[in-house]
Scaffold this active site. Structure first.
Site, PDB file in Angstrom:
ATOM      1  N   GLU A 160      33.148  38.691  43.304  1.00 47.42           N
ATOM      2  CA  GLU A 160      32.718  39.166  41.994  1.00 47.42           C
ATOM      3  C   GLU A 160      31.301  38.712  41.676  1.00 47.42           C
ATOM      4  OE1 GLU A 160      34.062  38.925  37.296  1.00 47.42           O
ATOM      5  OE2 GLU A 160      35.567  38.769  38.867  1.00 47.42           O
ATOM      6  N   LYS A 208      41.186  34.028  32.833  1.00 52.51           N
ATOM      7  CA  LYS A 208      40.802  34.719  34.058  1.00 52.51           C
ATOM      8  C   LYS A 208      39.419  34.251  34.498  1.00 52.51           C
ATOM      9  CE  LYS A 208      38.803  38.227  36.472  1.00 52.51           C
ATOM     10  NZ  LYS A 208      37.361  38.425  36.758  1.00 52.51           N
ATOM     11  N   ASP A 268      45.979  27.650  48.494  1.00 45.93           N
ATOM     12  CA  ASP A 268      46.733  28.822  48.070  1.00 45.93           C
ATOM     13  C   ASP A 268      46.337  29.218  46.654  1.00 45.93           C
ATOM     14  OD1 ASP A 268      48.595  30.735  47.363  1.00 45.93           O
ATOM     15  OD2 ASP A 268      50.313  29.662  48.174  1.00 45.93           O
ATOM     16  N   HIS A 296      25.799  39.421  33.701  1.00 44.04           N
ATOM     17  CA  HIS A 296      26.749  39.946  34.674  1.00 44.04           C
ATOM     18  C   HIS A 296      26.225  41.212  35.338  1.00 44.04           C
ATOM     19  CE1 HIS A 296      30.571  40.916  36.545  1.00 44.04           C
ATOM     20  NE2 HIS A 296      30.470  42.134  36.043  1.00 44.04           N
TER      21      HIS A 296
END
Length: 442
Positions: free
Chosen positions: A86, A283, A299, A396
């Site tokens: 991302e 998130k 993990d 972003h």
């Protein structure tokens, strides 16, 4: 096309699997085969190693591997390895690290390192009767039965910490648990925990069958349903925090430090009370956490599941981070439940995982917990800083600019032009396309 099921797919060679996919799903288009093979490693031994990490492998799926420098954590300077696709994640983490480096950096505290697992079983018996049997006979037998399994872990300072019998019959008829807590030291410990739990299940059945405390009907009612660790580890938790006087919160957006601190705290409070915002808020935190989790061979699915379960622990989904501005001091922190390891699994196999752990100074599992919490906190600070000042899109989308240009097939000269064109503007997808089309039609 009517696809047909296949028997023995796993026994096909790698090329055989690709040939089957081409014939069954891709209409024989060899373009896709070329794409798959582009991502094979030229070193056959290294490729074989990657093939054996999983099953039915036909290629490798690459992710960008970047470095976020200048993290001052507990007085030590780190460069964090981050595997993430991302745009802006690595840049945002780096920007936060730079912001806090002259303000004392990040400070962490390991609150606890307990990990949990359960033997889930059904037995038609009075709870008090089973509890008495557990207290005076079974518990000791469970420890004894797992001594061989836990020997190495105990020598390293870990092992089984405690075992409890839980009565769950109010929630499900005849349902009980053996709930065990573990310290797995520097390993994530999944295989160790599951091995112990499976022995618990065997010992439980043996001891119940041999006991004179239960009737034949009670003995026959015993069914061990499953023995499995829990990825929810609310007692394996680390705190990371930053703090400084409010007047030190100088921001290059031009906003006054008092207003910045006030708006920042409001943004965190909104995430604490509003699940719709908390979901996106958390998130963003996990953008930073997962990137380092993946880079260190741990993990990320377990990490995500645990974090979100913890965020819901009070019956309502809420923020993982918190903020105060009491007595002129800005304080921002995260309590992150996370279970990771630095030995076992991919840590001894994947070359880039070895590299990641090396640049982190070969941390212990507890040190890695601290690093992960810091990465999540830094990511959240950067996101909230943008949201309450310039808006999230300015930074972003600037990082996303090259992705858009690559999709359009831009040349290197065109890329340089667009970087300059948007130097003082907020990037928008439609404006990039409009300007690109204008350039191409000149």
């Amino acid at each position: 096309m009517n696809h047909q099921p296949i028997e023995g797919f796993s026994r096909l060679t790698k090329q055989g699997k690709i040939d089957w996919l081409n014939g069954e799903y891709l209409n024989g288009d060899k373009t896709y085969e070329h794409i798959l093979k582009q991502y094979w490693n030229d070193n056959p031994e290294l490729q074989k190693l990657h093939d054996e990490f999983s099953e039915n492998t036909i290629s490798n799926f690459y992710m960008p591997y970047g470095i976020a420098p200048n993290f001052l954590i507990d007085g030590k300077l780190y460069a964090l390895p981050m595997a993430v696709e991302e745009s802006s994640v690595v840049a945002a983490a780096s920007k936060s690290a730079k912001f806090w480096i002259d303000k004392g950096g990040f400070k962490t505290t390991i609150i606890n390192t307990k990990k949990l697992g359960h033997t889930h079983f059904i037995m038609d018996v009075e709870p008090h009767k089973l509890q008495h049997f557990f207290n005076f006979k079974l518990k000791k037998k469970l420890f004894e039965a797992t001594e061989d399994i836990t020997a190495n872990m105990r020598r390293r300072g870990g092992g089984i910490l405690n075992i409890r019998l839980l009565d769950k019959t109010a929630e499900m008829p005849h349902y009980y648990q053996l709930k065990a807590s573990f310290d797995t030291v520097d390993s994530m410990g999944a295989n160790f925990i599951n091995s112990c739990l499976e022995q618990f299940g065997k010992t439980l059945k043996e001891e119940i069958a041999a006991s004179e405390d239960f009737s034949m009907q009670e003995k026959e009612s015993l069914q061990v349903v499953m023995n499995i660790l829990s990825n929810y580890t609310p007692d394996c938790i680390v705190r990371a925090e930053v703090s400084c006087p409010v007047e030190d919160l100088k921001d290059d957006s031009g906003i006054a430090h008092e207003e910045f601190a006030w708006k920042f705290k409001q943004a965190v409070t909104i995430a604490e009370i509003e699940p719709y915002r908390a979901t996106t808020h958390n998130k963003g935190i996990m953008n930073g956490v997962d990137a380092v989790v993946i880079a260190t061979g741990n993990d990320f699915r377990a990490t995500e599941a645990c974090a979100h379960a913890y965020a819901s622990r009070n019956g309502k989904y809420s923020s993982l981070t918190h903020c105060t501005t009491d007595n002129g001091i800005f304080r921002f922190w995260i309590d992150l439940p996370v279970s990771v390891g630095v030995v076992g699994g991919l840590t001894n196999l994947h070359p880039l995982v070895k590299f990641s752990l090396a640049i982190l100074g070969k941390p212990s599992a507890q040190q890695l917990m601290s690093i992960l919490a810091v990465s999540g906190l830094a990511q959240n600070f950067a996101a909230l800083r943008s949201l309450v000042t310039t808006g999230i899109q300015k930074g972003h989308m600037k990082m996303h600019l090259l992705n858009i240009l690559n999709q359009l097939g831009a040349t290197e000269e065109e890329k340089k032009y667009f970087v300059s064109y948007f130097r003082d503007k907020t990037v928008s997808h439609h404006e990039v396309i409009d300007e690109f089309n204008r350039l191409r039609t000149q």
